[in-house]
Scaffold this active site. Structure first.
Site, PDB file in Angstrom:
ATOM      1  N   GLU A   1       0.020  -4.222   4.763  1.00 37.37           N
ATOM      2  CA  GLU A   1       1.457  -4.090   4.971  1.00 37.37           C
ATOM      3  C   GLU A   1       1.879  -5.052   6.074  1.00 37.37           C
ATOM      4  O   GLU A   1       2.036  -4.672   7.228  1.00 37.37           O
ATOM      5  CB  GLU A   1       1.827  -2.650   5.328  1.00 37.37           C
ATOM      6  CG  GLU A   1       3.335  -2.451   5.333  1.00 37.37           C
ATOM      7  CD  GLU A   1       3.751  -1.035   5.634  1.00 37.37           C
ATOM      8  OE1 GLU A   1       4.691  -0.565   4.982  1.00 37.37           O
ATOM      9  OE2 GLU A   1       3.156  -0.402   6.527  1.00 37.37           O
TER      10      GLU A   1
ATOM     11  N   GLU B   1       2.536   9.306   7.729  1.00 42.86           N
ATOM     12  CA  GLU B   1       2.272   8.083   8.484  1.00 42.86           C
ATOM     13  C   GLU B   1       3.049   8.066   9.791  1.00 42.86           C
ATOM     14  O   GLU B   1       4.279   8.046   9.780  1.00 42.86           O
ATOM     15  CB  GLU B   1       2.665   6.847   7.669  1.00 42.86           C
ATOM     16  CG  GLU B   1       2.479   5.556   8.436  1.00 42.86           C
ATOM     17  CD  GLU B   1       3.008   4.341   7.698  1.00 42.86           C
ATOM     18  OE1 GLU B   1       2.690   3.225   8.130  1.00 42.86           O
ATOM     19  OE2 GLU B   1       3.758   4.500   6.705  1.00 42.86           O
TER      20      GLU B   1
END
Length: 176
Positions: A146, A47
């Protein structure tokens, strides 16, 4: 699926001076991890995290950098975890980035920019458009939320119910 972290540029170090060594170490570690994960039929995710707001020292910052590293590693069980919050901050152009990196994407995460709250909070991103784009690309994976909800969990997921209703779906995504 498991997130494989890239690590942080050492405090006080010049990013450009250590970039090659860090990339080499990260690439070797990813190969090692991918081989272990393959034995368990698991996918590793890398990520990119923005270094403008969230973590100035994080090594992996853009989808372009992640794609280049994934290509060097050359393991089919390593994928891109594309967090649209970080991608927007570092590069913008989300439609093009989703299309370009779609073959590499193994997971998507969302949050509104700049406040990192629910998708329907005020901000830069048009999530109904993004969700339609993901459908047009035939994305079948999960979309992780998130973000920092402004209230409790149920309040923080209210946007999803509204989105489903706008699409003629009932709670849980089933057709009426």
């Amino acid at each position: 699926r498991i997130h494989l972290m890239a690590g942080r540029v050492p405090q006080g170090a010049d990013r450009a001076a250590v970039a090659r060594e860090m990339e080499t170490t990260f690439t070797e570690n990813l190969r090692y991890a991918a081989d272990l994960l393959a034995q368990e039929d698991m996918i590793g995710l890398v990520e990119p995290i923005n270094n403008r707001i969230t973590d100035p020292c994080y090594f992996l910052n853009t989808p372009h950098q992640a794609a280049a590293i994934l290509e060097k590693v050359g393991r089919p069980n390593l994928k891109l975890q594309l967090d649209l919050f970080h991608c927007q901050i570092m590069d913008g152009n989300l439609s093009r980035n989703l299309e370009t990196y779609f073959p590499l994407i193994g997971h998507i995460q969302i949050a509104q920019v700049p406040g990192r709250h629910e998708p329907d909070s005020p901000g830069e991103l048009n999530f109904p458009y993004i969700f339609e784009l993901l459908e047009s690309l035939s994305y079948t994976g999960y979309v992780g939320c998130e973000y920092a909800p402004k209230g409790n969990t149920l309040e923080g997921l209210g946007w999803l119910r509204s989105y489903w209703e706008s699409r003629g779906l009932q709670h849980g995504g089933t057709s009426k």
